[in-house]
Design an enzyme around this catalytic site. Structure first.
Site, PDB file in Angstrom:
ATOM      1  CG  ASP A  32      34.293 -28.451 -42.682  1.00 48.34           C
ATOM      2  OD1 ASP A  32      34.402 -27.952 -41.548  1.00 48.34           O
ATOM      3  OD2 ASP A  32      33.737 -29.416 -42.965  1.00 48.34           O
ATOM      4  CG  HIS A  49      38.442 -20.945 -36.298  1.00 45.57           C
ATOM      5  ND1 HIS A  49      37.805 -21.648 -37.121  1.00 45.57           N
ATOM      6  CD2 HIS A  49      38.141 -21.437 -35.125  1.00 45.57           C
ATOM      7  CE1 HIS A  49      37.268 -22.646 -36.451  1.00 45.57           C
ATOM      8  NE2 HIS A  49      37.411 -22.465 -35.228  1.00 45.57           N
ATOM      9  CG  LEU A 143      32.578 -10.019 -54.531  1.00 45.71           C
ATOM     10  CD1 LEU A 143      32.364 -10.946 -55.751  1.00 45.71           C
ATOM     11  CD2 LEU A 143      33.992 -10.486 -54.025  1.00 45.71           C
TER      12      LEU A 143
HETATM   13  C1  FPP Z   1      34.490 -24.866 -39.998  1.00 42.92           C
HETATM   14  O1  FPP Z   1      35.851 -25.460 -39.450  1.00 42.92           O
HETATM   15  C2  FPP Z   1      34.554 -23.241 -39.941  1.00 42.92           C
HETATM   16  C3  FPP Z   1      34.081 -22.716 -39.114  1.00 42.92           C
HETATM   17  C4  FPP Z   1      33.017 -23.067 -38.002  1.00 42.92           C
HETATM   18  C5  FPP Z   1      34.433 -21.067 -39.026  1.00 42.92           C
HETATM   19  C6  FPP Z   1      34.788 -20.613 -40.204  1.00 42.92           C
HETATM   20  C7  FPP Z   1      35.319 -19.275 -40.037  1.00 42.92           C
HETATM   21  C8  FPP Z   1      36.555 -18.709 -40.437  1.00 42.92           C
HETATM   22  C9  FPP Z   1      37.176 -19.333 -41.733  1.00 42.92           C
HETATM   23  C10 FPP Z   1      37.174 -17.200 -40.115  1.00 42.92           C
HETATM   24  C11 FPP Z   1      35.967 -16.596 -39.683  1.00 42.92           C
HETATM   25  C12 FPP Z   1      35.788 -15.448 -40.736  1.00 42.92           C
HETATM   26  C13 FPP Z   1      35.309 -14.332 -40.272  1.00 42.92           C
HETATM   27  C14 FPP Z   1      35.213 -13.117 -41.404  1.00 42.92           C
HETATM   28  C15 FPP Z   1      34.323 -14.344 -38.935  1.00 42.92           C
HETATM   29  P1  FPP Z   1      35.992 -26.197 -38.420  1.00 42.92           P
HETATM   30  O2  FPP Z   1      36.395 -25.342 -37.404  1.00 42.92           O
HETATM   31  O3  FPP Z   1      34.859 -26.913 -38.193  1.00 42.92           O
HETATM   32  O4  FPP Z   1      36.978 -27.370 -38.547  1.00 42.92           O
HETATM   33  P2  FPP Z   1      36.856 -28.858 -38.302  1.00 42.92           P
HETATM   34  O5  FPP Z   1      35.867 -29.505 -39.064  1.00 42.92           O
HETATM   35  O6  FPP Z   1      38.235 -29.269 -38.904  1.00 42.92           O
HETATM   36  O7  FPP Z   1      37.126 -29.131 -36.866  1.00 42.92           O
END
Ligand code: FPP
Length: 254
Positions: A32, A49, A143
């Site tokens: 997150d 992202h 892994l």
């Molecule tokens: C939450 O942060 C994160 C996500 C919804 C997506 C996580 C995805 C990745 C780390 C990269 C994707 C990797 C692959 C392999 C598909 P948020 O966007 O909700 O952050 P915020 O709460 O600060 O808005």
């Protein structure tokens, strides 16, 4: 490199006796904070992202280095469809890019890839990439990397219950024979160990529908670091804190 302080909450109770517990074997991570990380830098959320994918690569390396057997990451939830279509497309593109660019290296590193989640609603090319990654690495013994994609804990339990209900309707199963291990074996995450430790970055303290069944007895830790800043040391310190925890699984302890 960010040097943000590591804050792990709530309190890590020491295990009984003076020895530290072994493990964890399986760590699961709610990655997150990508959006806030990008916003703080005046960049679009997509940049967060993208930086999150780099952090995922570092996390895989850290897990291999620290000798874990399994890593599960939450990369797209069944609820993330509520985000603007452009952001949903970015997350889909990142999965495509990650599989295309990293699959061969992960395979050489003996990493087994699994992608638990709902397949319905995914584009044909994504389905094909998922199949390819899972098939190529199925016999690897290093892994296990579970990339939870289009995953939701409630949806997973519903899908598992539906499978069992169909077997009952077909006369292959009696309702009274259904038990926890049978439902567990019907889930998208079947075949995985239960996670010992679930980490969530960026300071939020909730599960957001992640691993509701298999995470029933997982230790939870909430780290202040944003996911794009996640480093080897964050995992190493979380593991250290885990080893001081007293896990009782409803019993009275060790
Ligand atoms: C939450 O942060 C994160 C996500 C919804 C997506 C996580 C995805 C990745 C780390 C990269 C994707 C990797 C692959 C392999 C598909 P948020 O966007 O909700 O952050 P915020 O709460 O600060 O808005």
């Amino acid at each position: 490199m960010s040097q943000a302080p590591i804050s792990i909450q709530p309190g890590a109770a020491p295990a009984k006796g003076d020895g530290l517990r072994a493990g964890p074997e399986h760590v699961a991570i709610i990655m997150d904070g990508n959006g806030r990380w990008a916003k703080a830098r005046g960049q679009p959320r997509a940049m967060g992202h993208r930086a999150g994918v780099e952090a995922l690569r570092r996390a895989v390396e850290a897990c291999r280095d620290l000798g874990l057997s399994e890593l599960t990451v939450f990369s797209f939830s069944t609820e993330n469809w509520k985000r603007p279509p452009q952001e949903v497309e970015t997350l889909f593109d990142l999965l495509r890019m990650f599989v295309r660019s990293d699959l061969q290296r992960l395979h050489r590193q003996n990493v087994r890839i699994r992608i638990p989640g709902e397949r319905e609603g995914l584009a044909a090319d994504i389905l094909q990439l998922i199949e390819e990654a899972v098939a190529l690495t199925a016999s690897n013994s290093g892994l296990t990397l579970n990339i939870a994609f289009n995953y939701g804990g409630r949806a997973e339990i519903v899908a598992g219950a539906r499978r069992l209900a169909l077997a009952v309707r077909e006369g292959q199963l009696r309702p009274e024979d259904i038990d926890e291990s049978m439902l567990g074996a019907s889930l998208w995450t079947a075949g995985s160990r239960e996670p010992d430790l679930i980490l969530r970055t960026s300071g939020e303290q909730r599960l957001s529908n992640f691993l509701l069944w298999s995470g029933a007895y997982a230790e939870l830790m909430f780290l202040e670091v944003s996911w794009p800043d996640f480093e080897h040391r964050h995992l190493a310190e979380a593991i250290e804190a885990y080893r001081r925890r007293d896990r009782r699984f409803g019993g009275v302890g060790e």
